[in-house]
Scaffold this active site. Structure first.
Site, PDB file in Angstrom:
ATOM      1  N   TYR A 213       0.834  -1.204   0.000  1.00 46.08           N
ATOM      2  CA  TYR A 213       0.000   0.000   0.000  1.00 46.08           C
ATOM      3  C   TYR A 213       0.865   1.248   0.000  1.00 46.08           C
ATOM      4  CZ  TYR A 213       0.950   0.935   4.960  1.00 46.08           C
ATOM      5  OH  TYR A 213       1.564   1.243   6.144  1.00 46.08           O
TER       6      TYR A 213
ATOM      7  N   GLU B  61      12.208   2.278  14.217  1.00 43.83           N
ATOM      8  CA  GLU B  61      11.271   3.334  13.776  1.00 43.83           C
ATOM      9  C   GLU B  61      10.014   3.238  14.621  1.00 43.83           C
ATOM     10  OE1 GLU B  61       9.871   2.680   9.735  1.00 43.83           O
ATOM     11  OE2 GLU B  61       9.869   0.511  10.034  1.00 43.83           O
TER      12      GLU B  61
ATOM     13  N   LEU C 244      11.108   1.119   7.164  1.00 45.15           N
ATOM     14  CA  LEU C 244      10.532   1.566   5.898  1.00 45.15           C
ATOM     15  C   LEU C 244      11.252   2.849   5.472  1.00 45.15           C
ATOM     16  CD1 LEU C 244       8.183   1.127   3.834  1.00 45.15           C
ATOM     17  CD2 LEU C 244       7.042   2.987   5.038  1.00 45.15           C
TER      18      LEU C 244
ATOM     19  N   HIS D 234      -1.000 -21.201  -0.181  1.00 44.24           N
ATOM     20  CA  HIS D 234       0.082 -20.255   0.108  1.00 44.24           C
ATOM     21  C   HIS D 234       0.847 -19.830  -1.145  1.00 44.24           C
ATOM     22  CE1 HIS D 234      -0.861 -21.474   4.147  1.00 44.24           C
ATOM     23  NE2 HIS D 234       0.015 -20.628   4.641  1.00 44.24           N
TER      24      HIS D 234
ATOM     25  N   ARG E 156      -7.682 -20.494  -1.653  1.00 45.32           N
ATOM     26  CA  ARG E 156      -6.623 -20.331  -0.664  1.00 45.32           C
ATOM     27  C   ARG E 156      -5.525 -21.389  -0.819  1.00 45.32           C
ATOM     28  NH1 ARG E 156      -4.816 -21.667   4.353  1.00 45.32           N
ATOM     29  NH2 ARG E 156      -3.966 -19.940   5.580  1.00 45.32           N
TER      30      ARG E 156
ATOM     31  N   LYS F 270       6.611  -1.964   1.867  1.00 46.07           N
ATOM     32  CA  LYS F 270       5.420  -1.348   2.477  1.00 46.07           C
ATOM     33  C   LYS F 270       4.240  -2.299   2.324  1.00 46.07           C
ATOM     34  CE  LYS F 270       3.283   3.171   3.180  1.00 46.07           C
ATOM     35  NZ  LYS F 270       3.385   3.128   4.631  1.00 46.07           N
TER      36      LYS F 270
ATOM     37  N   ARG G  59       8.227   3.975  -4.762  1.00 41.47           N
ATOM     38  CA  ARG G  59       8.300   3.013  -3.657  1.00 41.47           C
ATOM     39  C   ARG G  59       7.280   1.905  -3.837  1.00 41.47           C
ATOM     40  NH1 ARG G  59       7.603   5.187   2.388  1.00 41.47           N
ATOM     41  NH2 ARG G  59       5.450   5.413   1.665  1.00 41.47           N
TER      42      ARG G  59
END
Ligand code: PDD
Length: 288
Positions: A33, A180, A205, A102, A100, A147, A52
């Protein structure tokens, strides 16, 4: 005014916006995101955020769901439909919906969701209050440079701050260095007068606000050193602050039980916030 979301090619009322229950973002946090600030109807650092985003996608072997130019049209249109002049754009891409399993599914289109909301920004640098942060062990994975929407440790860290009467948690690595915040980068004004923030690696990040502020600070003759700093050094610092798209620059006036400086937002923090605000408002250079 009712909000509108962009979901996989359609603009839909926010209340009715849906993704499939087998979206891999929902089942595996298999997605990335961006949050981009909107100031005066323009994106702040739109291109670096999209750079990014592309990097995060590449690291997870995912494709951009559309080229950058049409994506920017979607961002602008989502802003327009929500009348966002000052606020925030949220953009999320997941690997898509599939049975579903993996392993990556084959032939599945990534899912793209964009929302926008208004926010009162930006604040007056001299009116910004100081924030308290607490420290806690950093329990995240070793790819914090991506991210990803996988934010459970960050959620727990933020909640711990709130329950302690603090605003943010600064996370601490095994060597006693601050990595962070739960959703912010951490900075101090060290005793030697240098502004210090942790260097980029997989433990943090690479904040876009961080990147821009380093450039603005250098341009204004403020020394910024990228090195790790310990909890003890932060507690003894002259000033401390955090940066992010949503907070811009927020002074830190208390870390755990230690009061920073005289307990008020410091001069350097306010000066840097002033520089950043002028930049975000497009007063000093174009930042779109
Ligand atoms: N958070 N570190 C983490 C873990 C973050 O989640 C963020 C941003 C930052 C600052 O990055 P930037 O300056 O690019 O916003 C640092 C966003 C705003 C969020 O999750 O809401």
């Amino acid at each position: 005014m009712s909000r509108i979301a962009y979901v996989n090619g359609r603009y839909v009322p926010h209340m009715e916006a849906r993704v499939h229950i087998e979206d891999r973002g929902y089942q595996f946090a298999d997605g990335v995101y961006e949050v981009i600030a909107v100031v005066g109807g323009r994106l702040v650092d739109g291109e670096p955020h999209l750079d990014r985003l592309e990097r995060s996608l590449t690291e997870l072997d995912m494709a951009m769901p559309m080229a950058r130019r049409p994506l920017r049209v979607v961002l602008a249109e989502t802003m327009r439909r929500n009348s966002v002049h000052d606020g925030m754009i949220y953009l999320q891409i997941t690997r898509g919906a599939a049975r579903r399993d993996h392993a990556f599914p084959r032939g599945v289109r990534p899912a793209l969701v964009v929302t926008a909301r208004r926010a009162t920004m930006p604040p007056d640098p001299d009116a910004i209050p100081g924030a308290k942060v607490i420290t806690a062990p950093d329990i995240r994975w070793r790819r914090c440079d991506i991210k990803s929407v996988s934010l459970l440790p960050n959620v727990l860290a933020k909640q711990q701050a709130i329950e302690s009467g603090a605003y943010e948690t600064w996370m601490v690595d095994d060597d006693g260095h601050i990595t962070e915040g739960s959703s912010t980068n951490a900075w101090i004004l060290a005793r030697d007068g240098c502004v210090v923030t942790r260097p980029l690696d997989n433990a943090i990040l690479g904040g876009i606000t961080r990147q821009t502020l380093i450039r603005l600070a250098h341009g204004a003759g403020v020394d910024v050193v990228e090195r790790a700093f310990s909890v003890d050094e932060a507690k003894a610092a002259r000033e401390a602050f955090m940066t992010s798209t949503t907070n811009l620059l927020r002074p830190v006036t208390q870390i755990d039980d230690a009061v920073i400086g005289n307990g008020e937002p410091g001069e350097t923090s306010r000066r840097l916030l002033g520089l950043y605000l002028a930049y975000a408002r497009g007063e000093t250079e174009s930042c779109d």
